[in-house]
Every structure is written in C-alpha cells, then in structure tokens.
Design a protein around this motif. Structure first.
Motif, short mmCIF file in Angstrom:
data_model
loop_
_atom_site.label_atom_id
_atom_site.label_comp_id
_atom_site.label_asym_id
_atom_site.label_seq_id
_atom_site.Cartn_x
_atom_site.Cartn_y
_atom_site.Cartn_z
N VAL A 1 1.31 12.74 3.94
CA VAL A 1 0.83 12.25 5.32
C VAL A 1 -0.71 11.89 5.01
O VAL A 1 -1.59 12.50 4.55
CB VAL A 1 0.74 13.42 6.40
CG1 VAL A 1 0.25 12.91 7.73
CG2 VAL A 1 2.23 13.92 6.63
N ASP B 1 0.80 -1.27 -0.10
CA ASP B 1 -0.02 -0.08 0.00
C ASP B 1 0.92 1.15 -0.07
O ASP B 1 0.34 2.35 -0.04
CB ASP B 1 -1.15 -0.09 1.18
CG ASP B 1 -1.67 -1.03 1.33
OD1 ASP B 1 -2.49 -1.23 0.11
OD2 ASP B 1 -1.91 -1.74 2.23
N PHE B 2 2.09 1.21 -0.13
CA PHE B 2 3.12 2.35 0.01
C PHE B 2 2.80 3.18 1.31
O PHE B 2 2.58 4.44 1.08
CB PHE B 2 2.91 3.09 -1.22
CG PHE B 2 3.09 2.34 -2.59
CD1 PHE B 2 4.35 2.42 -3.29
CD2 PHE B 2 2.13 1.45 -3.04
CE1 PHE B 2 4.40 1.69 -4.49
CE2 PHE B 2 2.28 0.74 -4.38
CZ PHE B 2 3.49 0.90 -4.86
N ARG C 1 -7.05 4.43 9.71
CA ARG C 1 -7.53 4.61 8.20
C ARG C 1 -6.05 5.08 7.62
O ARG C 1 -5.51 5.84 8.26
CB ARG C 1 -8.48 5.53 8.09
CG ARG C 1 -9.56 5.68 8.94
CD ARG C 1 -10.76 5.57 8.53
NE ARG C 1 -11.77 4.93 9.40
CZ ARG C 1 -12.00 3.62 9.57
NH1 ARG C 1 -11.63 2.71 8.64
NH2 ARG C 1 -12.60 3.07 10.48
N ARG C 2 -5.87 4.44 6.20
CA ARG C 2 -4.72 4.70 5.56
C ARG C 2 -5.08 4.71 3.91
O ARG C 2 -4.00 3.99 3.24
CB ARG C 2 -3.51 3.78 6.11
CG ARG C 2 -4.12 2.57 5.85
CD ARG C 2 -2.96 1.71 6.65
NE ARG C 2 -3.21 0.08 6.64
CZ ARG C 2 -2.92 -0.49 5.46
NH1 ARG C 2 -2.27 -0.08 4.58
NH2 ARG C 2 -3.10 -1.59 5.35
N THR C 3 -5.95 5.42 3.41
CA THR C 3 -6.40 5.48 2.03
C THR C 3 -5.75 6.66 1.53
O THR C 3 -5.32 7.50 2.18
CB THR C 3 -7.84 5.47 1.79
OG1 THR C 3 -8.39 6.65 2.86
CG2 THR C 3 -8.82 4.32 2.32
N LYS C 4 -5.32 6.46 0.27
CA LYS C 4 -4.63 7.49 -0.59
C LYS C 4 -5.71 8.65 -0.67
O LYS C 4 -5.18 9.90 -1.03
CB LYS C 4 -4.44 6.99 -1.78
CG LYS C 4 -2.88 6.35 -1.71
CD LYS C 4 -2.72 5.81 -3.28
CE LYS C 4 -2.16 7.16 -4.05
NZ LYS C 4 -2.00 6.60 -5.65
N LYS C 5 -7.07 8.40 -0.44
CA LYS C 5 -7.93 9.56 -0.92
C LYS C 5 -9.05 9.08 0.08
O LYS C 5 -9.48 8.25 0.74
CB LYS C 5 -8.75 9.24 -2.30
CG LYS C 5 -7.83 9.72 -3.44
CD LYS C 5 -8.42 9.13 -4.60
CE LYS C 5 -9.93 9.44 -5.04
NZ LYS C 5 -10.32 8.87 -6.16
N THR C 6 -9.63 10.32 0.68
CA THR C 6 -10.92 10.36 1.36
C THR C 6 -11.78 11.65 1.15
O THR C 6 -10.92 12.66 0.97
CB THR C 6 -10.62 10.18 2.80
OG1 THR C 6 -11.77 10.32 3.74
CG2 THR C 6 -9.44 10.89 3.62
N GLU D 1 1.58 16.70 1.04
CA GLU D 1 1.22 15.69 0.12
C GLU D 1 1.37 14.27 0.73
O GLU D 1 1.24 13.39 -0.06
CB GLU D 1 1.95 15.80 -1.12
CG GLU D 1 1.01 17.36 -1.79
CD GLU D 1 1.83 18.27 -1.48
OE1 GLU D 1 2.77 18.42 -0.89
OE2 GLU D 1 1.26 19.56 -1.86
N ARG E 1 3.07 8.30 3.38
CA ARG E 1 2.98 7.88 1.95
C ARG E 1 4.60 7.40 1.68
O ARG E 1 5.47 8.15 1.98
CB ARG E 1 2.72 8.70 0.91
CG ARG E 1 1.23 9.01 0.77
CD ARG E 1 0.67 9.76 -0.29
NE ARG E 1 1.02 9.09 -1.48
CZ ARG E 1 0.37 9.58 -2.56
NH1 ARG E 1 -0.24 10.69 -2.64
NH2 ARG E 1 0.69 8.96 -3.71
#
Lengths: 493, 493
Positions: B196, B138-139, B216-221, B194, B247
């Motif tokens: 965190v 998940d980088f 939570r650790r999604t690239k977008k929310t 960009e 990231r």
C-alpha cells in the motif's frame, strides 16, 4: 539504590527549578535553547557513572551536528548510555524536568536529525553495541542501538546471510530505523520499512516497550496497530529506539555488475521501467548523470563514457543470472544504450561499486575545499526523467555544479552540490535549488524526501506535502510525548 | 444545500438527544447497544438519499456478521455511501451524536470486524467501486473502497500487471487494507503492509486526509510519520479507509506448480527453510497436514498421497523456472519428500490451486451441516514444526476434526474446524483449542494472529502479546477518535 532514589526524586528535586533559558540565533532563526541544570547533570552521573557524562565542548560539538549542511548546535550535555534501563532513566529525568532529549547514533544523518537546536541532553547509544541474537533459520537478528550495519554484516559472514540495506555510511542500525534509511539495494530488498520486525523503544516518560511485543519476531502479524512502522522513520521524535529485530536475507550465489551509458536521461529511465516491467529482480539499478560519471572517472580512475548512465547489479544463481543479464542487455540496447561495460571479476565489480559509493567524495572533489550539500526527492518513476531534466536545467541556469545520482528503480534521486558552506550567497543559491527540486517533486505526485527525512531542513514542506495528515502526525506526537521533549524541532517546528 | 445545512446543524439538532440505550446479551457478555435516533436516520437520508439508507432487518442482519463464528449483532441502520464526501458527512454526524460507526466492505472477515456489538451505523462502501487510475509505468493503481481484488485484477488483465495479495475471499481492497490481509502469495510479494502506497481515510470527526498526502504515490517516502502503515491493519478503529493506492506487480512469464508429500511435519518445514535459505523466490509454499490433504482429495477429486504435504508454485521466466524447480526438487528429496506431483498444463495447475483455495470448503465438508471455525497464529519458522505438532496433539486429544493449513514460508498457519456452531459444548471445546494454540504461539515468540486480526475474538490476548505497547495503541486510538465511535469493541474491549 542511590541512583534509583535520585531518579525517583528527580521530579521533586528539579521540576521547580527555573531552567536557565537563553535566546540564540540559529540558522537565521531565533530559537530558545534550554540548558541543562547542574542538578540534572548530577542525576545523569548517578545513572550512568561520571565517565559517561560529558559537558566538554569538544564532545558536545561532535554531538551537535551530522554530515549535512546544517550548522552545529551543541547539546548542554552528552550522556553515554550502556543499557536500555539507562535510557529509560535518562528519559524519565528529562521528561520530569522538561529537558530536550536527542538520540545520537553515528551522526551520519543528512537532514540535521541530531542537531541540538534547543539544547538539552544528547544520549549517545554507541556503547549499546551488543548483537543479542542471530536466528539464522528464521532469517532474523536482534541488535541493540549501537550496532552498525557493517558490524552486523561482518558478524553474519559465516551464516550465509546478510542485512542488505545500505545507505552508504556505516550507520547504526537503530539510527537507520529512526530515519527509515534505504539506499542502493532498496529496489530489490525494500527500505527499513520492509526489514524491521520489532523495535525496543523508550518513550518520553521512560516506559520501555517493544513495538510488536517483547521477543516477538514473526514475519507477519495482525495483532493490533503496526507500531513498528510508526516508529520506523519517526526521527527520534516519538521515542528512542534502543534495539531492533531485523530481517536478514541470503547472500546470493552469484552477482554480476555492469555500467551502460545512454544518449539521454529519458532513455536511461525508460530502460529501467522496462527492466522492472519484465520482473527482473535487479539488486541495484543506479542512475548517474554525465556530471557524476565524470566525477567518478576522475576520482576513482575509471574511463566510463561521460553520459547519463546506469550502474547495474544482478543477484541470483548461475543460470538465472545469465538470463537476467541477457534480457537487460537487450532492453538497454533497444533504448539506445551503449555497450555494457562488464565487471567480470570480483576486483572489477568491487572497484565499480566502490566508485559508485564514493560518488559523494568524487562530487565534492570537483571543487576542492568544499563540502557536500546533499538533498533528495522521490517521484513516481514515470515522472522521473522529466523531474531530473528540469532539475538539471535549473542547476545549469544557476551556474553551479550539481551532479545527480539516483536510485532510479525507486524514482528517488539526489543532488550532491559541492559547496562553500561559509559563503552565504552560495548557500542561498543551493538552498533555492533544493527548494525548487522539492516543490517540483511535490507537484509531480512525489515527496520532498525519499530517504533523508524531514529533519530540520524540510519542515516547511511537510504540511504542503501531506495536507491534513500533518495534524494527524501532530496528534500522535502529542499523545506519546505530551511535553515535547523528544528531539524537539525535528519534523515539526 | 438542504443536506449541507442538515449536516452543519446536526450537532445542534441531535447532540442533546438522549440516545435510547438497551442492555443486550452478546456472546455471553453484557453489552450496551446504542440505537440510532430517528433524527440521525433522517439526517443520513439527507446525506445519501432515501434509497441508500436501510433499517430493514434483513439488511441489518447481513451487515451484522462476517464469515467467522462470531454471532450476528445488527447495526441500527445501514447506509450505502457513494462518495468520500458522504462518508465524511456520515462520520461527522455520528461523532457529533456519539453513535458507533462500522465500515463494511464485503463482510468476508474472519474475526468479527463488522459485527455491530454496540449497534450504531454500518457504512457499506460497496457502491464506491471506482478504479480511479492505473499507472502501468509506475506499477500502481488507485481504487475506491468498494473495489474487490478480483475486479481490479480483471481490469488489469491487458496491462501485464496484477495485484498479488490473495486472502482467499474476493474481499474489497480497502477492507484488505483495514485488516492487513495477506494469504498464499505473501511469502513472495509480502502482505498489504508492503503493498500500500497511500490511503484515503475519513477520521471520526469527518476529516478526510491521505496518509501520504493527496495524490502521492512514490515507492518510498521519508516525509514524516508512516501513517499508511498505521492505518493498514487498524480494523476500522482509527478511521474509515475510503481509497487506496496499491503497488502492482508484473505477471510472471511462466509458472509451475507441484505437490510433494513428506513423512513428517518437521521434514516439510525443514524443506521450506532450506528452500528459502537458497534464495529461491517461491511464489507460494503452502503446507497441508494429512487431514487437509484427505479433505482435498475427497472434495476436489484429487488422488494425493495422504501425508503432510507442500503445495508449491514457482514464478519466473523459462530458464530460471527450470533451475528453481530443480533445486527445490532436490531439497525436498533430501528431506524425505516423495516424488513431486507436477501440474504440467494450465488446467492441471488451476485444478491443483483451486483445490488449495477450496480447502476451507473441503474441510467443512468433512462434517456435513457444519460451518468452519477458522483461527490463525504465526511463529518464527524455526518453531513452526513444534507448534504444529503440539497443536495436532491437542486436536487429537480433544477428539475433534481440525485440518491444518499453513502459509509455511511465513510461519503462519490456520486450523479450519468444521463445527456445529449451535452446540455450545462443542463451541467451548473449539474455543479452548483455539486459545491453547494462541497461547502456545505467544510462548514461542509468535503472535496470536498472523492475518485474521484481533477483531472480537482475540482482544483478551492482545495485551498479553504486546505488553506496554497495548497502552501506546490506546493512546493513539484516543488521540484520533476521542469519542470512541470508530468500530468500537474491536481490537480493544
């Protein structure tokens, strides 16, 4: 002068007026709708002129819904602002009179953001359509609230620059700021969060300010709190975004496009992870399940293999493009991907991506006479295949049609259910599936929405997802909008 | 249990205590310093154990300054937290007793962020040094407050991933979040803003929360307000960052490095703009004026042409790298750039970039016995050459040494003045120059700080720069820290 006095005195004129309130049924819930007193309507006319204030039902109806499944709730009045000063005066008037104020851009949102659940004033910003400046050397543009992304990109055509964020609809750029829009290009260019340098905002009390200071447009700043990114995604609940300074990007020298199908969802996702791990700067990497591919074939007259597929776009200069394509081709094959279907000329590329962008129409056409019910979630990419597979199982179990389309590089995916919105039983099934999907995403370290927002439909999920952060959000809301007039009933109940 | 009771009762135990207050002289200003009552010190011992609380002068002195010119002001007590729960209990204790609370990472800040101008409790987070998880697929990585960027990168070595943000110092990652750090790689990878995904934060009242929701650790929310980016750059004034989800990026296949000198500053900046316009994904593009190049030559034993220069780093895979290098070479030559000095092998590359990273020592060595006084501003890139040239004129007029180093791709540059900090006249001259530079940047649509922060030294400039946004920031501060205990005197007076 008359207008100024009207505004100045508005507090005294109207604040004591007992606002007519009536209880209405709203999506099965009881809501208290504030109508707009005649005196306030007159004051609005004083601000923007008679021709820019409407209480006509057709206009109010148009401003009472977006493109989502949420039922229309009309504002009491629609006012067309032509300047930031107008918006400021309107806000002050509404704040003094405790009347809800709802910003309206293009009405293309997907979570009911403009629905006037509590009545009040809808402020339409489309007449504020100036492109204030393009600073090509600095890769930025300054726009007012009504400028849409396609208008900006048309305007930029000769500069070699573009604004890449593309949520599908030709949304207003400030609306895209308000909802933190993203879309197919986010894997390469980020979301609005990464592409806004400054915002002009009108607060509830009429204060006009710029989140990074007036006129500032640096790529970086460490001066105080990052208010820009607080307002990006605030869905009109903290203030009205009346202007934005946006980052632009160079139009790539060359692009290439391809489609590749896979035996399973897992293999498509595995390919994506490996492509990203190799540092390939993919412009787009979109997943379509076999239902969505089938819909595209029928609607856009394609003959793609009906299987889980990746739609790929590469940006770069000639040599680097060839190298990227070759690596991705290899990786997909290693994961069982079929032969790449290349779009070699401009027409083919355009046809392919038009098919992807038309996918919502294609999915809707699977059930003639129905409308799309669209929902989205986002999870860490390592959880994506599992969540998609489970979602597909639930959809099959419910016996409904639900094509899946994903911005797979971001772990974000949508289901577009074609649905008869007047059929309550059917809506109940779809809402139940949407709920299960959101809860599954939340249970997998994900979010109940990657790009549509909380709006009306996901308010009950927000606290579950963010925990104590929910109260922090409410504290901030209260500190900037103490009377709660800014787009009430959105994000929070 | 004893500890818990102590904390639970702390409000009753200490809130009525009259806190000893003494007036101290601070950098020429009068400040009211709150000492820490013995009862509170005992309660701190109850929370973290005796060995983790210190009132020794050496320890307090070490925690009373960073690497900036700001004079030391010691906290009343230093407490070494070992867990988020510790930080929460400490915050609650301080809040109940209205005692200032200052987070301390590595003390490598450059604007006085840790200086205890109002005394109170310094909470040292270095013992919270767990790398909680690395999700390679998940980088992303999850770290606690004390982990430094080099520690994380060493830990990541076998994964093919890296955390690219590099402010120079081996700062703690959560400290880098708090100051919105960036540095040489920002042109390619962005700043902390960009990079965190989520933060664990302790608020003044002891509430622990996660800005994007726990885990939570999604690239977008799009779920509610972007609290992550509100806390990034908040300099400890809204809460203490006790953990971060960051990231990661793939380590590039190949890198290349070069130095190119130019006849003028303008030509170096023009080359940069054109390189960016061509969409070349530069990893680093750093400007050094002739004074800085000369310092590097002397300190790092290089023989570079003493002229305005660009230090360049390219990341990519083999073929794309060659193409990038060839385009940049051409562009620099078109702008009068001299021959590229290539660093062809790993040792040479490492030597060249070590020289760039050592530039602050090199500049300081220009005046033996002096210390560096470092300041930074950021402007739109089209204004950069003009602002640098004017700054150089002012430096020359003042007859001091002031090498200029810039993250030129971001429009951000530093001056490192080697200065005798005990010489008041000299300090006055340097402060005057720093002030002129900041005002010039503000007048050119820029910011008084691109990456160092407001801290202590630029508080008087913040309102000038952000206008009404200043009050919005204060409203938010007040809503989350009503008693004003969180790093008081930073960002705001």
């Amino acid at each position: 002068m008359l207008t100024r006095n009207l505004i100045r005195n508005s507090k005294f004129l109207y604040s004591k007026l007992k606002q007519p309130t009536r209880v209405i049924r709203w999506n099965g819930q009881v809501s208290s709708q504030v109508n707009v007193p005649d005196g306030v309507v007159s004051a609005l006319v004083g601000i923007v002129g008679k021709s820019n204030v409407s209480t006509a039902e057709a206009v109010r109806e148009q401003h009472g819904h977006d493109e989502s499944y949420h039922k229309t709730a009309m504002p009491g009045v629609v006012v067309f602002a032509q300047s930031t000063e107008h918006v400021s005066q309107i806000a002050k008037l509404c704040n003094d009179n405790e009347i809800p104020l709802i910003p309206f851009g293009t009405g293309t949102g997907l979570e009911g953001g403009v629905v006037a659940t509590k009545g009040g004033v809808s402020v339409d910003l489309t007449k504020m359509d100036q492109i204030v400046a393009v600073h090509a050397e600095d890769f930025d543009a300054v726009v007012k609230a009504g400028v849409t992304r396609q208008t900006l990109n048309t305007y930029l055509r000769d500069t070699g620059l573009m604004f890449p964020i593309d949520p599908g609809a030709d949304a207003s750029l400030c609306g895209m700021c308000a909802t933190s829009a993203s879309g197919t290009n986010a894997v390469c260019y980020g979301t609005m969060r990464e592409n806004v340098l400054n915002l002009e905002v009108v607060l509830a009390d009429g204060t006009v300010f710029h989140t990074a200071g007036e006129g500032r447009r640096t790529k970086k700043t460490s001066a105080g709190y990052n208010l820009t990114n607080l307002f990006v995604g605030s869905e009109g609940t903290l203030g009205i975004i009346t202007g934005a300074t946006l980052r632009l990007h160079g139009i790539p020298d060359a692009t290439a496009a391809a489609v590749c199908s896979f035996p399973t969802v897992q293999q498509a996702v595995d390919s994506t992870v490996q492509v990203l791990q190799c540092g390939i700067p993919m412009a787009k990497i979109e997943f379509l399940d076999e239902v969505a591919v089938d819909a595209c074939n029928k609607y856009s007259k394609l003959d793609l293999n009906v299987a889980p597929s990746l739609f790929l776009e590469f940006h770069g200069s000639g040599t680097s493009l060839e190298e990227q394509v070759s690596i991705v081709d290899d990786l997909c094959k290693m994961n069982g991907g079929g032969d790449f279907k290349w779009a070699t000329d401009a027409d083919e590329k355009s046809h392919l991506w038009k098919a992807r962008h038309d996918v919502v129409y294609a999915c809707t056409a699977l059930r003639p006479g129905c409308k799309p019910y669209s929902t989205d979630v986002c999870v860490p990419i390592s959880k994506l295949a599992e969540v998609i597979v489970k979602t597909k199982e639930e959809i099959d179990k419910a016996g409904v049609i639900g094509p899946i389309i994903g911005h797979v590089g971001d772990g974000n995916f949508h289901v577009f259910f074609p649905v008869d919105q007047d059929n309550e039983d059917e809506m109940k099934v779809i809402k139940g599936l949407s709920e299960k999907m959101a809860l599954l995403a939340i249970s997998k370290e994900g979010t109940c929405t990657g790009e549509h927002g909380i709006g009306l439909g996901k308010r009950h999920l927000l606290e579950k997802e963010v925990g104590s952060g929910y109260n922090v959000m409410k504290h901030i809301k209260k500190s900037l909008d103490p009377k709660g007039i800014m787009n009430p009933g959105k994000i929070f109940f």
